[in-house]
Scaffold this motif. Structure first.
Motif, mmCIF file in Angstrom:
data_model
loop_
_atom_site.group_PDB
_atom_site.id
_atom_site.type_symbol
_atom_site.label_atom_id
_atom_site.label_comp_id
_atom_site.label_asym_id
_atom_site.label_seq_id
_atom_site.Cartn_x
_atom_site.Cartn_y
_atom_site.Cartn_z
ATOM 1 N N LEU A 229 9.543 -4.266 4.922
ATOM 2 C CA LEU A 229 10.118 -4.386 3.584
ATOM 3 C C LEU A 229 10.862 -5.710 3.435
ATOM 4 O O LEU A 229 10.676 -6.439 2.457
ATOM 5 N N ALA A 230 11.684 -6.029 4.415
ATOM 6 C CA ALA A 230 12.466 -7.265 4.351
ATOM 7 C C ALA A 230 11.573 -8.501 4.387
ATOM 8 O O ALA A 230 11.908 -9.533 3.787
ATOM 9 N N SER A 231 10.431 -8.410 5.054
ATOM 10 C CA SER A 231 9.565 -9.577 5.213
ATOM 11 C C SER A 231 8.887 -10.013 3.920
ATOM 12 O O SER A 231 8.395 -11.142 3.827
ATOM 13 N N VAL A 232 8.832 -9.128 2.917
ATOM 14 C CA VAL A 232 8.164 -9.477 1.657
ATOM 15 C C VAL A 232 9.165 -9.734 0.529
ATOM 16 O O VAL A 232 8.796 -9.755 -0.637
ATOM 17 N N ARG A 233 10.422 -9.954 0.883
ATOM 18 C CA ARG A 233 11.446 -10.151 -0.148
ATOM 19 C C ARG A 233 11.107 -11.285 -1.114
ATOM 20 O O ARG A 233 11.419 -11.221 -2.304
ATOM 21 N N ALA A 234 10.466 -12.326 -0.603
ATOM 22 C CA ALA A 234 10.175 -13.483 -1.461
ATOM 23 C C ALA A 234 9.262 -13.126 -2.627
ATOM 24 O O ALA A 234 9.274 -13.813 -3.651
ATOM 25 N N GLY B 121 0.808 -1.216 0.000
ATOM 26 C CA GLY B 121 0.000 0.000 0.000
ATOM 27 C C GLY B 121 0.842 1.267 0.000
ATOM 28 O O GLY B 121 1.928 1.319 -0.575
ATOM 29 N N SER B 122 0.336 2.297 0.684
ATOM 30 C CA SER B 122 1.002 3.599 0.707
ATOM 31 C C SER B 122 1.911 3.778 1.914
ATOM 32 O O SER B 122 2.256 4.910 2.274
ATOM 33 N N SER B 123 2.297 2.693 2.545
ATOM 34 C CA SER B 123 3.226 2.770 3.680
ATOM 35 C C SER B 123 4.609 3.181 3.202
ATOM 36 O O SER B 123 4.900 3.184 2.000
ATOM 37 N N ARG B 124 5.492 3.527 4.124
ATOM 38 C CA ARG B 124 6.857 3.880 3.741
ATOM 39 C C ARG B 124 7.575 2.674 3.147
ATOM 40 O O ARG B 124 8.374 2.814 2.225
ATOM 41 N N ALA B 125 7.285 1.496 3.665
ATOM 42 C CA ALA B 125 7.873 0.286 3.094
ATOM 43 C C ALA B 125 7.374 0.076 1.663
ATOM 44 O O ALA B 125 8.132 -0.329 0.774
ATOM 45 N N TRP C 179 16.710 -9.524 -8.000
ATOM 46 C CA TRP C 179 17.768 -8.517 -7.857
ATOM 47 C C TRP C 179 17.466 -7.538 -6.725
ATOM 48 O O TRP C 179 18.372 -7.073 -6.031
ATOM 49 N N MET C 180 16.201 -7.249 -6.497
ATOM 50 C CA MET C 180 15.808 -6.357 -5.420
ATOM 51 C C MET C 180 15.883 -7.070 -4.073
ATOM 52 O O MET C 180 16.391 -6.519 -3.082
ATOM 53 N N ALA C 181 15.403 -8.315 -4.027
ATOM 54 C CA ALA C 181 15.425 -9.087 -2.797
ATOM 55 C C ALA C 181 16.850 -9.301 -2.307
ATOM 56 O O ALA C 181 17.149 -9.172 -1.113
#
Length: 207
Positions: free
Chosen positions: A176-181, A138-142, A186-188
């Motif tokens: 942010l890190a929790s949704v890396r999968a 969504g519109s969160s900072r993450a 390249w981003m993860a």
């Protein structure tokens, strides 16, 4: 019982800025033709602003002046009503996070819905379809961080993730890190490297 135009105006007065109205919401008051005609007359009279086919918003009265509602408020309303996600584009997200000094183009939003253009007063708003992973937070900072990284691209991602690790609140970084999968590889990988690099730096500084 109020007339169809009166009923529409009464509804408008109860709504917050930027809430989008559609004729189909008022079909209980009369035929589709009658409702469409009522909306058309109200728009011609300046009581409503037509922003797209079958979509209207109320103008905002401030200090005896009339203006169109903010683009962000209209985008939020469309997202809520359309069961889709809408958020600022990657360039604006990068600017808000201090990753670029460039001035992004106004009026461009990303959406999980279809791409389309809306006219809100004198401003043209472009809704550009984007993959769900770009808007999952969504519109969160993450969420802004994901869109900013996508806009920065592979060549600048490592510098950007390092900066984000320092600037994001810890809970937003963890989100942010929790949704890396679900992110491009390249981003993860870059997010993981930034976390490891900074944690090692802290450990070495403390030893």
């Amino acid at each position: 019982m109020p007339s169809i135009p009166q009923a529409i105006l009464e509804r408008c007065r109860s709504l917050a800025e930027g809430v989008v109205l559609a004729p189909k919401e008022f079909l209980h008051l009369g035929s589709r033709y009658a409702v469409d005609q009522a909306f058309s007359r109200l728009a011609k009279a300046g009581h409503l602003i037509r922003i797209g086919r079958g979509l209207y918003v109320s103008p905002v009265q401030t200090n005896n002046q009339t203006r169109a509602p903010s683009l962000e408020r209209v985008a939020e309303s469309l997202a809520a009503q359309g069961k889709q996600r809408i958020a600022v584009n990657g360039a604006r997200a990068a600017k808000s996070l201090g990753l670029t000094q460039n001035s992004p183009r106004e009026g461009v939003f990303l959406t999980t819905g279809r791409s389309r253009q809306l006219q809100i007063g004198d401003a043209t708003v472009a809704l550009q379809h984007a993959p769900y992973w770009m808007l999952a937070l969504g519109s969160s900072r993450a969420g802004d961080a994901i869109r900013a990284l996508a806009w920065m691209g592979r060549d600048h991602v490592d510098a950007a993730t390092s900066a984000l690790y320092q600037r994001l609140p810890r809970d937003e970084w963890d989100t942010l890190a929790s949704v890396r999968a679900s992110l491009p590889s390249w981003m993860a990988v870059s997010i993981g490297k930034a976390a490891t690099r900074n944690e090692l730096g802290r450990s070495n500084a403390g030893s």
